[in-house]
Design a protein around this motif. Structure first.
Motif, PDB file in Angstrom:
ATOM      1  N   UNK A 173      -0.411  18.590  -1.134  1.00 42.38           N
ATOM      2  CA  UNK A 173       0.016  17.626  -0.188  1.00 42.38           C
ATOM      3  C   UNK A 173      -1.326  16.814   0.642  1.00 42.38           C
ATOM      4  N   UNK A 174      -2.666  17.188  -0.127  1.00 40.56           N
ATOM      5  CA  UNK A 174      -3.866  16.444   0.584  1.00 40.56           C
ATOM      6  C   UNK A 174      -3.678  14.902   0.307  1.00 40.56           C
ATOM      7  N   UNK A 175      -4.226  14.223   1.439  1.00 42.21           N
ATOM      8  CA  UNK A 175      -4.199  12.812   1.324  1.00 42.21           C
ATOM      9  C   UNK A 175      -5.526  12.567   0.421  1.00 42.21           C
ATOM     10  N   UNK A 176      -5.177  11.646  -0.628  1.00 41.81           N
ATOM     11  CA  UNK A 176      -6.035  11.183  -1.660  1.00 41.81           C
ATOM     12  C   UNK A 176      -6.877   9.976  -1.500  1.00 41.81           C
ATOM     13  N   UNK A 177      -5.818   8.904  -1.470  1.00 34.87           N
ATOM     14  CA  UNK A 177      -6.371   7.618  -1.279  1.00 34.87           C
ATOM     15  C   UNK A 177      -5.211   6.725  -1.052  1.00 34.87           C
ATOM     16  N   UNK A 178      -5.387   5.507  -0.512  1.00 35.77           N
ATOM     17  CA  UNK A 178      -4.496   4.396  -0.407  1.00 35.77           C
ATOM     18  C   UNK A 178      -4.630   3.515  -1.757  1.00 35.77           C
ATOM     19  N   UNK A 179      -3.341   3.396  -2.513  1.00 38.71           N
ATOM     20  CA  UNK A 179      -3.297   2.673  -3.706  1.00 38.71           C
ATOM     21  C   UNK A 179      -2.489   1.462  -3.507  1.00 38.71           C
ATOM     22  N   UNK A 180      -3.065   0.246  -3.987  1.00 37.65           N
ATOM     23  CA  UNK A 180      -2.396  -1.087  -3.950  1.00 37.65           C
ATOM     24  C   UNK A 180      -1.533  -1.315  -4.983  1.00 37.65           C
ATOM     25  N   UNK A 181      -0.165  -1.467  -4.749  1.00 34.18           N
ATOM     26  CA  UNK A 181       0.567  -1.994  -5.943  1.00 34.18           C
ATOM     27  C   UNK A 181       0.249  -3.017  -6.732  1.00 34.18           C
ATOM     28  N   UNK A 182      -0.408  -3.909  -6.126  1.00 35.91           N
ATOM     29  CA  UNK A 182      -0.648  -5.232  -6.541  1.00 35.91           C
ATOM     30  C   UNK A 182      -2.122  -5.147  -7.294  1.00 35.91           C
TER      31      UNK A 182
ATOM     32  N   UNK B 187       0.659  -1.267   0.077  1.00 39.70           N
ATOM     33  CA  UNK B 187      -0.062  -0.072   0.150  1.00 39.70           C
ATOM     34  C   UNK B 187       1.088   1.172   0.002  1.00 39.70           C
ATOM     35  N   UNK B 188       0.441   2.164  -0.550  1.00 40.55           N
ATOM     36  CA  UNK B 188       0.963   3.583  -0.861  1.00 40.55           C
ATOM     37  C   UNK B 188       0.002   4.480  -0.481  1.00 40.55           C
ATOM     38  N   UNK B 189       0.411   5.735   0.102  1.00 45.53           N
ATOM     39  CA  UNK B 189      -0.239   6.925   0.424  1.00 45.53           C
ATOM     40  C   UNK B 189      -0.116   7.952  -0.837  1.00 45.53           C
ATOM     41  N   UNK B 190      -1.370   8.233  -1.559  1.00 41.07           N
ATOM     42  CA  UNK B 190      -1.449   8.852  -2.541  1.00 41.07           C
ATOM     43  C   UNK B 190      -1.652  10.620  -1.974  1.00 41.07           C
ATOM     44  N   UNK B 191      -0.807  11.325  -2.510  1.00 41.36           N
ATOM     45  CA  UNK B 191      -0.904  12.796  -1.915  1.00 41.36           C
ATOM     46  C   UNK B 191      -0.811  13.566  -3.243  1.00 41.36           C
ATOM     47  N   UNK B 192      -1.688  14.914  -3.171  1.00 45.17           N
ATOM     48  CA  UNK B 192      -1.545  15.893  -3.930  1.00 45.17           C
ATOM     49  C   UNK B 192      -0.266  16.376  -4.279  1.00 45.17           C
ATOM     50  N   UNK B 193       0.208  16.482  -5.474  1.00 41.54           N
ATOM     51  CA  UNK B 193       1.388  17.160  -5.718  1.00 41.54           C
ATOM     52  C   UNK B 193       1.242  18.853  -5.366  1.00 41.54           C
ATOM     53  N   UNK B 194       0.128  19.457  -5.628  1.00 41.15           N
ATOM     54  CA  UNK B 194       0.032  20.736  -5.498  1.00 41.15           C
ATOM     55  C   UNK B 194      -0.114  21.186  -4.070  1.00 41.15           C
TER      56      UNK B 194
END
Length: 146
Positions: A82-91, A73-80
């Motif tokens: 830094x808001x937390x957007x979702x967790x993404x599963x590399x699998x 799992x990775x935390x996805x953050x807005x590049x502009x």
């Protein structure tokens, strides 16, 4: 934001789904506690393809679990902003929303059970009428990854 069944994100990246979640629980795990700084965390799993982002190229990714930086799992953050957007599963099995952290409006309904509770947490077992498990609910099956 546009009109979707469930939506969150920030002014730069909209995260949304028109599908129902595959799991909806109140999490008691130490990783969620560490990341959110909350006693418990309302966590919602969607099938990977059901939770989408309007601009995936505008997301930075950081490990979800600092003690297992190569975990799935990775935390996805807005590049502009830094808001937390979702967790993404590399699998590519699931994507995860945390409604109160990720600005969901509307948000999936309340959690249906408590996950990852154990007596070593140092607080009483939840007693709100929802089932309490030491992991995910027993009938939960991880979707196939891509």
């Amino acid at each position: 934001m546009s009109n979707h069944k469930y939506q969150g994100g920030c002014e730069h990246v909209e995260v949304y789904s028109d599908a129902e979640p595959i799991d909806n629980h109140e999490c008691h795990c130490n990783v969620c506690k560490s990341v959110t700084k909350q006693h418990t965390t309302h966590v919602v799993f969607f099938n990977y393809g059901d939770l989408k982002a309007s601009s995936e190229g505008n997301m930075n990714r950081v490990p979800f679990n600092a003690e297992n930086p190569n975990g799935p799992l990775e935390i996805c953050l807005c590049k502009d902003c830094n808001a937390v957007l979702m967790l993404d599963d590399k699998q590519k099995r699931i994507r995860v929303a945390v409604p109160n952290v990720m600005n969901y409006d509307p948000a999936p309904g309340p959690a249906s059970y408590h996950a990852f509770w154990d007596e070593t947490k140092g607080y009483p077992k939840p007693d709100d009428g929802r089932p309490v498990y030491s992991g995910l609910r027993p009938e939960f099956a991880w979707p196939a990854g891509a």
